[in-house]
Design an enzyme around this catalytic site. Structure first.
Site, PDB file in Angstrom:
ATOM      1  N   THR A   4       0.868  -1.178   0.000  1.00  0.00           N
ATOM      2  CA  THR A   4       0.000   0.000   0.000  1.00  0.00           C
ATOM      3  C   THR A   4       0.906   1.230   0.000  1.00  0.00           C
ATOM      4  O   THR A   4       1.834   1.311   0.790  1.00  0.00           O
ATOM      5  CB  THR A   4      -0.879   0.052   1.263  1.00  0.00           C
ATOM      6  OG1 THR A   4      -0.025   0.053   2.408  1.00  0.00           O
ATOM      7  CG2 THR A   4      -1.793  -1.146   1.369  1.00  0.00           C
ATOM      8  N   SER A  38       5.351   8.416  10.788  1.00  0.00           N
ATOM      9  CA  SER A  38       4.221   7.849  10.057  1.00  0.00           C
ATOM     10  C   SER A  38       4.615   7.657   8.596  1.00  0.00           C
ATOM     11  O   SER A  38       5.506   8.330   8.086  1.00  0.00           O
ATOM     12  CB  SER A  38       3.014   8.780  10.203  1.00  0.00           C
ATOM     13  OG  SER A  38       2.453   9.059   8.956  1.00  0.00           O
ATOM     14  N   LYS A  39       3.932   6.717   7.978  1.00  0.00           N
ATOM     15  CA  LYS A  39       4.146   6.454   6.553  1.00  0.00           C
ATOM     16  C   LYS A  39       4.046   7.725   5.733  1.00  0.00           C
ATOM     17  O   LYS A  39       4.624   7.845   4.676  1.00  0.00           O
ATOM     18  CB  LYS A  39       3.013   5.574   6.019  1.00  0.00           C
ATOM     19  CG  LYS A  39       3.066   4.148   6.354  1.00  0.00           C
ATOM     20  CD  LYS A  39       1.945   3.484   5.560  1.00  0.00           C
ATOM     21  CE  LYS A  39       1.776   2.057   6.025  1.00  0.00           C
ATOM     22  NZ  LYS A  39       0.931   1.274   5.161  1.00  0.00           N
ATOM     23  N   ARG A  40       3.228   8.648   6.216  1.00  0.00           N
ATOM     24  CA  ARG A  40       2.958   9.841   5.422  1.00  0.00           C
ATOM     25  C   ARG A  40       3.981  10.945   5.648  1.00  0.00           C
ATOM     26  O   ARG A  40       4.007  11.921   4.915  1.00  0.00           O
ATOM     27  CB  ARG A  40       1.540  10.345   5.714  1.00  0.00           C
ATOM     28  CG  ARG A  40       0.474   9.528   4.987  1.00  0.00           C
ATOM     29  CD  ARG A  40      -0.899   9.765   5.555  1.00  0.00           C
ATOM     30  NE  ARG A  40      -0.988   9.238   6.903  1.00  0.00           N
ATOM     31  CZ  ARG A  40      -1.268   7.959   7.193  1.00  0.00           C
ATOM     32  NH1 ARG A  40      -1.501   7.099   6.241  1.00  0.00           N
ATOM     33  NH2 ARG A  40      -1.304   7.539   8.446  1.00  0.00           N
ATOM     34  N   ASP A  41       4.829  10.818   6.672  1.00  0.00           N
ATOM     35  CA  ASP A  41       5.871  11.830   6.855  1.00  0.00           C
ATOM     36  C   ASP A  41       6.807  11.800   5.657  1.00  0.00           C
ATOM     37  O   ASP A  41       7.165  10.722   5.190  1.00  0.00           O
ATOM     38  CB  ASP A  41       6.681  11.536   8.132  1.00  0.00           C
ATOM     39  CG  ASP A  41       5.874  11.823   9.393  1.00  0.00           C
ATOM     40  OD1 ASP A  41       5.042  12.737   9.346  1.00  0.00           O
ATOM     41  OD2 ASP A  41       6.071  11.123  10.400  1.00  0.00           O
TER      42      ASP A  41
END
Ligand code: GLU
Length: 500
Positions: free
Chosen positions: A23, A268-271
């Site tokens: 993902t 986080s993955k989104r950083d």
């Protein structure tokens, strides 16, 4: 071949694994997990399984799958079984293993180790509320655990579609975590959990231990966020032993510490600093990044924080992983990368730089002989001055751009190429115009004689404008060497262009 063993499931050869879900973009936490599991497995001479957990069609993507493979190859974390290489326990994408999960589910149902539960979402929520209000555990209360055939038939007649729950044995679970030592989950901590959704989709809770069992995984190293799933997985392993799935043993588990980002939050993955591809594009070396990732929970010894992957493999003891959260520090990561850049042999540095020059359209694919020669001569000038390969590209780009595409940094132009600066450029041009031999030494001699000796300028005042006019920036390799490589014609043309 002999294998050494570690505390775990008996004297079996080690089988380690990495099993991400495809993902989004591959991220730093993922690579840290892969690295530790890989280093552990290689240290013990074991087999490394790479499996893709893509059972969630709504979140998984082919693009993400391709990127995962790319990143693993780039990092150099090789696998013995998995995508592309295959192996005896394939396929290694869970989306291609649905028949296996259906079969295991049926066997669990037949053996009375799992059951169909017909509760609706509203019913579950209502009972959960009540339990909370009464101060009881709010997980599944086991109401449909022992339905009679008649009760089941009645629910089916209503058109209810059941989930399948695993019947968690009513007892405590204790295991010896490879990183954290003994951990106990009490009976009340883990309720009967869903393994297959009402729509028939098997969940991570089932597919992950099923595949670990079928692939003979002996040691599971993964992130701390998965700690709470471990008692369930141990219970499933014990159930698998009863129904003949896998080889009848429970693997050892080790849970790696959280990686914290800035401000004491979990990274986080989104950083942005999580994005692994970003590191590759900025010119981190895989060995530099891996070295830094190794330090997120482990260290080689107190004296040395720069080491090779081979040294890590040699020394890696999972018992020495620190269970406390590790902090991701981009500056330190960059500095460690710089150390690895400096360790590269000159020819190796050129090989590593070429793809970045190509990505910027500065060098052809494959590079011409001239370009290789120029890069080979120029790279040593910046070898010690960069932490990232991209910094090398930035410093050397002036040699590779055509005169039409050459630009000068606007801030540097304003500072260095004012009226006084242009006077210096004019004098430099005159000094260089008639040089019969174009070499570092003759260029230096001519410029010093004219600008320092004759005009009485300080070196900084003398050479700054020449540097900006010819390389486009105040940050560049040593000036005289740079001009030699730029060659006379292009040097004079750039000085002329600056004079406008
Ligand atoms: N697919 C799971 C994840 O990416 C793997 C967890 C595990 O290692 O057991 O979180």
């Amino acid at each position: 071949m002999t294998y050494s063993t570690v505390p775990g499931p008996g004297d079996r050869p080690v089988v380690g694994r990495f099993c991400p879900s495809p993902t989004g973009n591959p991220h730093v936490g993922m690579a840290r997990t892969a690295l530790f599991s890989w280093a552990f497995t290689r240290h013990h001479g074991g087999k490394f399984v790479f499996r893709i957990e893509d059972t969630d069609a709504s979140r998984d993507s082919q693009e993400s799958y391709d990127l995962l493979l790319d990143v693993m190859r780039w990092l150099g974390l090789d696998w013995d079984e998995g995508p592309v290489v295959g192996g005896p326990n394939g396929p290694y994408r869970q989306s291609e293993r649905m028949g296996i999960y259906a079969d295991v589910t049926q066997r669990l149902l037949d053996a009375g180790l799992a059951y169909k539960a017909y509760d609706t979402a509203e019913e579950l929520e209502e009972r959960r509320e009540k339990a909370r209000a009464e101060g009881r555990p709010s997980g599944y209360d086991g109401l449909h655990r022992d339905l009679t055939d008649e009760q089941r038939a009645a629910f089916e007649a209503e058109g209810r579609e059941p989930v399948i729950r695993f019947k968690m044995p009513r007892r405590d679970y204790t295991f010896d975590d490879l990183v954290r030592g003994p951990i106990t989950f009490g009976e009340a901590d883990v309720q009967d959990f869903v393994i297959v959704r009402a729509n028939g989709q098997p969940l991570y809770t089932l597919t992950n231990p099923t595949d670990d069992a079928l692939m003979g995984v002996t040691h599971v190293l993964r992130g701390e966020d998965l700690l709470s799933s471990t008692p369930r997985q141990i219970a499933l392993y014990e159930a698998f032993a009863q129904i003949g799935v896998g080889q009848g043993f429970v693997p050892a588990f080790g849970h790696l510490p959280y990686v914290m980002g800035s401000g004491n939050r979990k990274l986080s993955k989104r950083d942005p600093e999580s994005n692994l591809l970003g590191y590759r594009d900025q010119g981190f070396l895989p060995e530099g990044l891996l070295n830094y990732l190794a330090l997120l929970g482990w260290s080689l010894d107190a004296e040395r924080d720069v080491f090779s992957l081979a040294e890590m493999v040699e020394a890696f003891e999972v018992g020495r992983v620190n269970p406390n959260p590790a902090r991701f520090d981009l500056d330190k990561c960059t500095a460690i990368n710089g150390s690895h850049v400096r360790l590269l042999q000159p020819a190796e540095l050129v090989d590593r730089l070429v793809p970045l020059f190509q990505a910027e359209g500065l060098v052809a694919d494959p590079p011409t002989e001239f370009q290789v020669g120029l890069l080979t001569a120029a790279a040593p000038l910046v070898h010690e001055r960069m932490a990232l390969l991209s910094e090398g590209v930035a410093m050397l780009r002036f040699l590779f751009v055509s005169d039409d595409e050459f630009t000068v940094d606007e801030a540097d132009r304003a500072k260095q190429l004012d009226e006084k600066g242009l006077d210096v450029v004019r004098a430099a041009r005159e000094a260089l115009a008639d040089l019969p031999v174009w070499s570092t030494a003759t260029i230096e001699g001519a410029l010093r004689a004219r600008l320092i000796d004759e005009l009485g300028l300080k070196p900084r005042v003398a050479f700054g404008p020449v540097r900006v006019a010819t390389t486009g920036s105040r940050i560049s390799p040593p000036l005289f060497e740079s001009l030699e490589l730029l060659e006379k014609r292009r040097t004079l043309a750039r000085l002329d262009a600056a004079l406008g």
